[in-house]
Enzyme design. Structure first.
Site, mmCIF file in Angstrom:
data_model
loop_
_atom_site.group_PDB
_atom_site.id
_atom_site.type_symbol
_atom_site.label_atom_id
_atom_site.label_comp_id
_atom_site.label_asym_id
_atom_site.label_seq_id
_atom_site.Cartn_x
_atom_site.Cartn_y
_atom_site.Cartn_z
ATOM 1 N N ALA A 11 0.873 -1.167 -0.142
ATOM 2 C CA ALA A 11 0.067 -0.083 0.057
ATOM 3 C C ALA A 11 1.069 1.219 -0.003
ATOM 4 C CB ALA A 11 -0.872 0.018 1.092
ATOM 5 N N CYS A 32 15.677 -0.422 2.642
ATOM 6 C CA CYS A 32 15.380 -1.498 3.520
ATOM 7 C C CYS A 32 16.917 -2.080 4.263
ATOM 8 C CB CYS A 32 15.120 -2.816 2.689
ATOM 9 S SG CYS A 32 13.478 -2.152 1.948
#
Length: 383
Positions: free
Chosen positions: A199, A323
């Site tokens: 999302a 990340c």
């Protein structure tokens, strides 16, 4: 507050105002979606409406959408060795997201990396060769090939890979986290058996994603203990997050018509950077790329210096993937492409998204002009 240009949409896109409004409204839903009373039914209806919107983003059936805590969990779910008596072998392209390269439930001895070209495109000839080699051993292949790379934007030949994999009796997963809303996606046209979405890459809330299945495909649950998500992912659904995901998916699908405009802004940015430094390298610029993504390097200028300098000047970009717990680390993607370490250490990623306009591009170029001039001067004096 000083002006800022946010050009790090591949890390996360800012929350869309419409999504914020929908999430705030969903917070008032009191019921558990698994409850049969009126409050529970209202929560369930909100979840199912969002499920239909997310499914539509990739041309899937709503019942084939499994909501997760994000793209990382969805990738882990996809890489759970399928149930049954078959022996499986996992094949991953060398430029996959770290959550895919972790291999899910597959052990290192049952995982094979597929190399990429210098332009960052998976080598399907090697994939076909590896599948043929393992055929006598009785292995069934589970292959993961992202739709487009998160660092360079290089679009991968997923449909061609799917044909090779299916002919070998295997299944194919595609991490489409960066591609959703930035290029047309249809799970049937891709030929993928599983597709991962997230999302917050399309202006939705953080902490919610989905694994979308092709019709008839099943997965072995990672999280057990409840009947949620058709017994494929236990745990009470994150209703506000899922509702926000649905609104973001709907808006992202509607904005696909703006793809060419975004590509023009990216091209303008790259031309401007080349004008500032003639030795600028733009990775994967000879192959089809996502319209919003530019991975560039100016030889001799370290990425960390560029990222910090631009941040101080009011421009948000990143060095490769977001990340690594805030650290600027060597890019496994560029290493897989055969990029020299000293050049890879100079690579930064600039990624555009909804709301990006020419003002942001010009502001970024202005900041780069001052930064490059200063860094080149410092390097000359240090020589």
């Amino acid at each position: 507050m000083n002006q800022r240009a946010y050009l790090d949409h591949n890390a996360t896109s800012p929350l869309r105002p419409e999504v914020r409004e929908a999430v705030e409204a969903a917070l008032s839903l009191q019921g558990n979606p698994s409850s049969v009373h009126a409050e529970g039914r209202a929560a369930r209806a909100a979840v199912e409406q969002a499920r239909a919107k997310v499914a539509a983003l990739v041309g899937a059936r709503p019942e084939d959408v499994i909501f997760t805590s994000g793209g990382t969990e969805a990738n882990a779910l996809a890489l759970a060795a399928p149930a049954g008596g078959d022996s499986w072998h996992c094949y991953l392209s060398a430029i996959e997201h770290p959550s895919v390269l972790a291999g899910g439930r597959f052990h290192r001895e049952t995982t094979t990396l597929i190399p990429v070209s210098p332009d960052g495109v998976a080598d399907l000839a090697v994939l076909a060769e590896k599948l043929e080699k393992h055929k006598p051993g009785g292995w069934r292949p589970l292959v993961s090939l992202m739709a487009a790379n998160n660092e360079t934007g290089a679009i991968q030949p997923v449909a061609d890979a799917a044909q090779i994999v299916h002919e070998a009796g295997g299944i194919l997963h595609s991490d489409a986290v960066q591609s959703a809303g930035r290029m047309p996606l249809d799970i049937r046209a891709l030929g993928a058996d599983m597709v991962t979405l997230s999302a917050h890459k399309i202006g939705g809330p953080k902490g919610v994603g989905a694994l979308v299945l092709a019709e008839g495909v099943s997965v072995e649950p990672l999280i057990k203990g409840g009947g949620q998500e058709r017994r494929r992912r236990a745990g009470t659904e994150n209703v506000p997050g899922i509702v926000g995901f649905g609104v973001a998916a709907e808006l992202a699908a509607a904005e696909l018509s703006r793809v060419n405009e975004i590509a023009e802004l990216r091209d303008s940015l790259e031309a401007g950077v080349r004008g500032l430094a003639a030795d600028t390298v733009i990775f994967s610029d000879r192959v089809p790329r996502l319209p919003n993504t530019s991975a560039i390097a100016i030889p001799g200028v370290k990425a960390e210096t560029m990222v910090i300098g631009l941040d101080l000047a009011g421009v948000a970009v990143s060095a490769g993937s977001a990340c690594s717990s805030g650290k600027v680390e060597a890019s496994h993607v560029l290493a897989a492409m055969g990029v020299a370490p000293e050049l890879a250490q100079a690579a930064i990623r600039i990624s555009l998204g909804f709301g990006t306009g020419n003002t942001d591009i010009q502001y970024c170029l202005s900041a780069l002009a001052g930064l490059i001039k200063r860094l080149k001067k410092d390097a000359k004096e240090a020589a």
